[in-house]
Design a protein around this motif. Structure first.
Motif, PDB file in Angstrom:
ATOM      1  N   TRP A 152       0.788  -1.379   0.201  1.00 37.23           N
ATOM      2  CA  TRP A 152       0.168   0.111   0.093  1.00 37.23           C
ATOM      3  C   TRP A 152       0.908   1.207  -0.038  1.00 37.23           C
ATOM      4  O   TRP A 152       0.614   2.168  -0.705  1.00 37.23           O
ATOM      5  CB  TRP A 152      -1.076  -0.132   1.211  1.00 37.23           C
ATOM      6  CG  TRP A 152      -1.891  -1.113   1.158  1.00 37.23           C
ATOM      7  CD1 TRP A 152      -2.178  -2.174   2.169  1.00 37.23           C
ATOM      8  CD2 TRP A 152      -3.207  -0.940   0.177  1.00 37.23           C
ATOM      9  NE1 TRP A 152      -3.255  -3.026   1.658  1.00 37.23           N
ATOM     10  CE2 TRP A 152      -3.869  -2.391   0.600  1.00 37.23           C
ATOM     11  CE3 TRP A 152      -3.467  -0.377  -0.780  1.00 37.23           C
ATOM     12  CZ2 TRP A 152      -4.983  -2.466  -0.184  1.00 37.23           C
ATOM     13  CZ3 TRP A 152      -4.546  -0.301  -1.530  1.00 37.23           C
ATOM     14  CH2 TRP A 152      -5.518  -1.724  -1.061  1.00 37.23           C
ATOM     15  N   VAL A 153       1.986   1.268   0.819  1.00 40.12           N
ATOM     16  CA  VAL A 153       2.751   2.429   0.718  1.00 40.12           C
ATOM     17  C   VAL A 153       3.288   2.909  -0.820  1.00 40.12           C
ATOM     18  O   VAL A 153       3.251   3.865  -0.850  1.00 40.12           O
ATOM     19  CB  VAL A 153       3.914   2.336   1.815  1.00 40.12           C
ATOM     20  CG1 VAL A 153       4.892   3.453   1.814  1.00 40.12           C
ATOM     21  CG2 VAL A 153       3.375   1.995   3.209  1.00 40.12           C
ATOM     22  N   ASN A 154       3.794   1.794  -1.368  1.00 37.56           N
ATOM     23  CA  ASN A 154       4.338   1.891  -2.542  1.00 37.56           C
ATOM     24  C   ASN A 154       3.290   2.427  -3.630  1.00 37.56           C
ATOM     25  O   ASN A 154       3.550   3.511  -4.127  1.00 37.56           O
ATOM     26  CB  ASN A 154       4.899   0.679  -3.253  1.00 37.56           C
ATOM     27  CG  ASN A 154       6.004   0.138  -2.502  1.00 37.56           C
ATOM     28  OD1 ASN A 154       6.608   1.014  -1.377  1.00 37.56           O
ATOM     29  ND2 ASN A 154       6.923  -0.593  -2.812  1.00 37.56           N
ATOM     30  N   ILE A 155       2.175   1.807  -3.546  1.00 41.65           N
ATOM     31  CA  ILE A 155       0.896   2.381  -4.339  1.00 41.65           C
ATOM     32  C   ILE A 155       0.558   3.769  -3.954  1.00 41.65           C
ATOM     33  O   ILE A 155       0.541   4.481  -5.026  1.00 41.65           O
ATOM     34  CB  ILE A 155      -0.200   1.442  -4.111  1.00 41.65           C
ATOM     35  CG1 ILE A 155       0.098  -0.080  -4.516  1.00 41.65           C
ATOM     36  CG2 ILE A 155      -1.690   2.006  -4.897  1.00 41.65           C
ATOM     37  CD1 ILE A 155      -1.071  -1.089  -4.352  1.00 41.65           C
ATOM     38  N   ILE A 156       0.473   4.083  -2.784  1.00 40.01           N
ATOM     39  CA  ILE A 156       0.074   5.599  -2.487  1.00 40.01           C
ATOM     40  C   ILE A 156       1.362   6.627  -3.049  1.00 40.01           C
ATOM     41  O   ILE A 156       1.034   7.442  -3.532  1.00 40.01           O
ATOM     42  CB  ILE A 156      -0.112   5.598  -0.932  1.00 40.01           C
ATOM     43  CG1 ILE A 156      -1.423   4.869  -0.445  1.00 40.01           C
ATOM     44  CG2 ILE A 156      -0.256   7.142  -0.515  1.00 40.01           C
ATOM     45  CD1 ILE A 156      -1.516   4.800   0.944  1.00 40.01           C
ATOM     46  N   ILE A 157       2.361   6.250  -2.887  1.00 35.45           N
ATOM     47  CA  ILE A 157       3.535   7.048  -2.882  1.00 35.45           C
ATOM     48  C   ILE A 157       3.691   7.276  -4.568  1.00 35.45           C
ATOM     49  O   ILE A 157       3.766   8.326  -4.969  1.00 35.45           O
ATOM     50  CB  ILE A 157       4.928   6.750  -2.523  1.00 35.45           C
ATOM     51  CG1 ILE A 157       4.868   6.818  -0.940  1.00 35.45           C
ATOM     52  CG2 ILE A 157       5.974   7.384  -3.079  1.00 35.45           C
ATOM     53  CD1 ILE A 157       6.092   6.253  -0.227  1.00 35.45           C
ATOM     54  N   LEU A 158       3.596   6.230  -5.422  1.00 35.99           N
ATOM     55  CA  LEU A 158       3.646   6.162  -6.893  1.00 35.99           C
ATOM     56  C   LEU A 158       2.464   6.904  -7.369  1.00 35.99           C
ATOM     57  O   LEU A 158       2.770   7.611  -8.436  1.00 35.99           O
ATOM     58  CB  LEU A 158       3.978   4.841  -7.245  1.00 35.99           C
ATOM     59  CG  LEU A 158       5.126   4.207  -7.020  1.00 35.99           C
ATOM     60  CD1 LEU A 158       5.374   2.684  -7.696  1.00 35.99           C
ATOM     61  CD2 LEU A 158       6.572   4.715  -7.649  1.00 35.99           C
ATOM     62  N   THR A 159       1.340   6.628  -7.022  1.00 35.34           N
ATOM     63  CA  THR A 159       0.386   7.164  -7.278  1.00 35.34           C
ATOM     64  C   THR A 159       0.326   8.860  -7.129  1.00 35.34           C
ATOM     65  O   THR A 159      -0.103   9.736  -7.926  1.00 35.34           O
ATOM     66  CB  THR A 159      -1.083   6.942  -6.883  1.00 35.34           C
ATOM     67  OG1 THR A 159      -1.255   5.522  -6.953  1.00 35.34           O
ATOM     68  CG2 THR A 159      -2.289   7.250  -7.341  1.00 35.34           C
ATOM     69  N   THR A 160       0.709   9.264  -5.863  1.00 35.34           N
ATOM     70  CA  THR A 160       0.941  10.683  -5.578  1.00 35.34           C
ATOM     71  C   THR A 160       2.073  11.298  -6.560  1.00 35.34           C
ATOM     72  O   THR A 160       1.801  12.503  -7.145  1.00 35.34           O
ATOM     73  CB  THR A 160       1.489  11.128  -4.273  1.00 35.34           C
ATOM     74  OG1 THR A 160       0.423  10.119  -3.277  1.00 35.34           O
ATOM     75  CG2 THR A 160       1.558  12.180  -3.901  1.00 35.34           C
ATOM     76  N   ILE A 161       3.131  10.691  -6.772  1.00 35.92           N
ATOM     77  CA  ILE A 161       3.937  11.175  -7.932  1.00 35.92           C
ATOM     78  C   ILE A 161       3.643  11.362  -9.228  1.00 35.92           C
ATOM     79  O   ILE A 161       3.667  12.269  -9.977  1.00 35.92           O
ATOM     80  CB  ILE A 161       5.295  10.321  -7.416  1.00 35.92           C
ATOM     81  CG1 ILE A 161       5.841  10.441  -6.173  1.00 35.92           C
ATOM     82  CG2 ILE A 161       6.233  10.793  -8.749  1.00 35.92           C
ATOM     83  CD1 ILE A 161       7.174   9.376  -6.175  1.00 35.92           C
TER      84      ILE A 161
END
Length: 215
Positions: A152-161
C-alpha cells in the motif's frame, strides 16, 4: 538540440526510478539462519549506502553494524544490515534496531525445521560495492509461498508522484498553448514576412537590371 532534450529527459526518469527503487519498501520471504555484528569500514564513495542516524556518523571511518543472514525460498542467500535511520533519509524513522536484532535472533531456524518470515527492507544488495539492504521490520508467515501483502505504501507514493507529474504536465501544456505557441507563431510570421519582403526587393532589383540589359 532534440537529442540533448531526450537525453536529459531519459536521464531524469532513470535517476528518479533508481531513487524510488532504492528508497521504497520491499518485502522478501526468507529463512533467518544467523545474526551477527561486524566492524565495517565506511568508504567515502559507498558511504551514501549506509545509514546516517546522527551527525557523528558522518565522521566515522568505521563502525559496528548488525547483520541478518537469511536464505530465500529458492535457496539463494541474502544478507541485510540492521541500522537505525533516525531522522535522516530515507524517512523510515527507525529507532528500534536492538529490538529487531533480538526478534531476528529469536527467529533463526535450520533447514530441517525452517521458519519463514517476511522482511521489509529498503536498499540494494551489491557484492562488488559491499552494500546491503536495511531491514525495517519482520513478521512470521506460514511458508515460503506465503503472500508478501499488498504494498500500500508504494501504491500511494507512486500514485501521488504520478498525479503531481500529470498536474505539472497539464499546466505546462496550458501555459505553452497560451503563451509560448502564440509567440513562436508571431516570430515565424515575422520571419516569413521578412523573407517575402526580401524576395520582393530582390525581384525589383532583378527587373531593374533586366531593363539595362535590354538597352
Amino acid at each position: 538540440m532534440r537529442y540533448v532534450g531526450w537525453t536529459i529527459l531519459i536521464t531524469f526518469w532513470v535517476a528518479l526510478g533508481a531513487a524510488l527503487h532504492y528508497t521504497l519498501p520491499q518485502r522478501d520471504v526468507v529463512r533467518i539462519v544467523r545474526v551477527f555484528e561486524e566492524r565495517q569500514d565506511l568508504n567515502d564513495w559507498t558511504r551514501i549506502f549506509w545509514s546516517r542516524p546522527d551527525e557523528q556518523s558522518d565522521t566515522f571511518i568505521s563502525r559496528d553494524v548488525q547483520f541478518l543472514q537469511t536464505v530465500r525460498a529458492n535457496g539463494r542467500p541474502m544478507v541485510y544490515r540492521n541500522e537505525d535511520t533516525g531522522w535522516s533519509w530515507p524517512p523510515y524513522f527507525k529507532f528500534d534496531t536492538s529490538n529487531l536484532f533480538t526478534e531476528a535472533a529469536d527467529a533463526t531456524s535450520t533447514r530441517a525445521a525452517p521458519e519463514w518470515y517476511v522482511i521489509t527492507h529498503y536498499g540494494w544488495r551489491n557484492e562488488f560495492l559491499t552494500i546491503f539492504p536495511n531491514a525495517i521490520s519482520l513478521r512470521q508467515v506460514d511458508g515460503p509461498d506465503a503472500s508478501k501483502g499488498i504494498p500500500w505504501v508504494n501504491i500511494i507514493i507512486l500514485t501521488t508522484i504520478a498525479a503531481i507529474f500529470y498536474a505539472i504536465w497539464v499546466r505546462w501544456r496550458r501555459f505553452r498553448r497560451a503563451r509560448i505557441d502564440p509567440t513562436l507563431e508571431e516570430i515565424q510570421d515575422s520571419w516569413e514576412a521578412a523573407g517575402d519582403a526580401v524576395s520582393e526587393k530582390r525581384g525589383r532589383i532583378r527587373r531593374w537590371l533586366d531593363t539595362w540589359k535590354a538597352k
